[in-house]
Design a protein around this motif. Structure first.
Motif, short mmCIF file in Angstrom:
data_model
loop_
_atom_site.label_atom_id
_atom_site.label_comp_id
_atom_site.label_asym_id
_atom_site.label_seq_id
_atom_site.Cartn_x
_atom_site.Cartn_y
_atom_site.Cartn_z
N ALA A 36 1.05 -1.42 -0.07
CA ALA A 36 -0.13 0.16 0.54
C ALA A 36 1.12 1.53 -0.26
CB ALA A 36 -0.84 0.08 1.50
N GLY A 37 1.87 1.45 1.14
CA GLY A 37 2.60 2.81 0.60
C GLY A 37 4.14 2.32 -0.78
N THR A 38 3.89 2.06 -1.54
CA THR A 38 4.71 1.65 -2.86
C THR A 38 3.93 2.30 -3.20
OG1 THR A 38 5.72 -0.62 -2.55
CG2 THR A 38 5.20 0.45 -4.60
N LEU A 39 2.34 1.39 -3.64
CA LEU A 39 1.52 2.23 -4.32
C LEU A 39 1.08 3.84 -4.07
CD1 LEU A 39 -1.89 -0.57 -4.80
CD2 LEU A 39 0.02 0.29 -6.68
N ILE A 40 1.17 4.67 -3.34
CA ILE A 40 0.68 5.62 -2.32
C ILE A 40 1.52 6.26 -3.10
CG2 ILE A 40 0.54 6.84 -0.62
CD1 ILE A 40 -1.04 5.10 0.79
N GLY A 41 2.88 5.90 -2.91
CA GLY A 41 4.83 6.47 -2.93
C GLY A 41 4.51 6.96 -4.52
N ALA A 42 4.13 5.89 -4.94
CA ALA A 42 4.43 5.55 -6.83
C ALA A 42 2.79 7.20 -7.04
CB ALA A 42 4.27 5.01 -7.10
N VAL A 43 2.54 6.63 -6.17
CA VAL A 43 1.77 8.11 -7.18
C VAL A 43 1.86 9.40 -6.43
CG1 VAL A 43 -1.52 9.18 -6.52
CG2 VAL A 43 -0.88 6.34 -7.33
N VAL A 44 2.16 10.04 -5.52
CA VAL A 44 2.37 11.51 -5.17
C VAL A 44 3.73 10.95 -5.99
CG1 VAL A 44 4.06 12.11 -3.15
CG2 VAL A 44 2.04 10.65 -2.67
N ILE A 45 5.15 10.81 -5.64
CA ILE A 45 6.01 10.88 -6.73
C ILE A 45 5.38 11.44 -8.31
CG2 ILE A 45 7.66 10.28 -7.68
CD1 ILE A 45 8.65 10.49 -5.09
N ARG A 46 4.73 10.34 -8.90
CA ARG A 46 4.24 10.75 -10.26
C ARG A 46 4.20 12.49 -10.06
NH1 ARG A 46 2.33 4.90 -13.19
NH2 ARG A 46 4.25 4.57 -12.82
N VAL A 48 3.96 14.87 -7.92
CA VAL A 48 4.80 15.73 -7.94
C VAL A 48 6.28 16.17 -9.59
CG1 VAL A 48 7.18 16.23 -6.51
CG2 VAL A 48 5.27 15.18 -5.48
N LEU A 49 6.20 15.16 -9.65
CA LEU A 49 7.52 15.43 -10.66
C LEU A 49 5.74 15.67 -11.96
CD1 LEU A 49 8.86 11.88 -11.28
CD2 LEU A 49 10.17 13.73 -10.64
N MET A 50 4.82 15.81 -11.89
CA MET A 50 4.22 15.43 -13.25
C MET A 50 3.56 17.49 -13.24
SD MET A 50 0.26 14.92 -14.35
CE MET A 50 -0.67 15.79 -12.37
N ILE A 51 3.69 17.95 -11.26
CA ILE A 51 3.40 19.35 -11.26
C ILE A 51 4.77 20.46 -11.55
CG2 ILE A 51 3.61 20.80 -9.40
CD1 ILE A 51 1.40 18.70 -8.53
N THR A 52 6.09 19.62 -10.95
CA THR A 52 7.60 19.86 -11.31
C THR A 52 7.73 20.58 -12.97
OG1 THR A 52 8.78 18.14 -10.84
CG2 THR A 52 8.55 19.83 -9.14
N GLY A 53 7.52 19.12 -13.31
CA GLY A 53 7.51 19.52 -14.47
C GLY A 53 6.28 20.68 -15.81
#
Length: 79
Positions: A36-46, A48-53
């Motif tokens: 569950a943490g891996t799934l949540i972390g993957a969504v958050v990272i994506r 953040v990368l989308m926003i910063t991109g």
């Protein structure tokens, strides 16, 4: 990341998280917490990368436009 990769990362993440947080749970809850943490972390990272991109592109566009305005003003002053 494939299902096997998700399981491996989830197991490792669950193990590390429960040890770092000093939580005593069994093997299955540890694995489920990790997955569950891996799934949540993957969504958050994506996100953040989308926003910063997007912000990076916007900042680059504004800087490029400012450079063109500066050049336009410099050329206009020479005439």
């Amino acid at each position: 990341m494939g299902i096997i990769g998700l399981l491996i990362v989830g197991i490792a993440a669950g193990f590390l998280a429960t040890r770092l947080m000093r939580v005593e749970v069994g093997v299955v809850p540890t694995i489920l917490i990790g997955i569950a943490g891996t799934l949540i972390g993957a969504v958050v990272i994506r996100m953040v990368l989308m926003i910063t991109g997007f912000l990076g592109g916007l900042i680059g566009a504004v800087l490029g436009a400012m450079l063109l305005v500066w050049l336009w003003k410099m050329i206009g002053q020479r005439r």
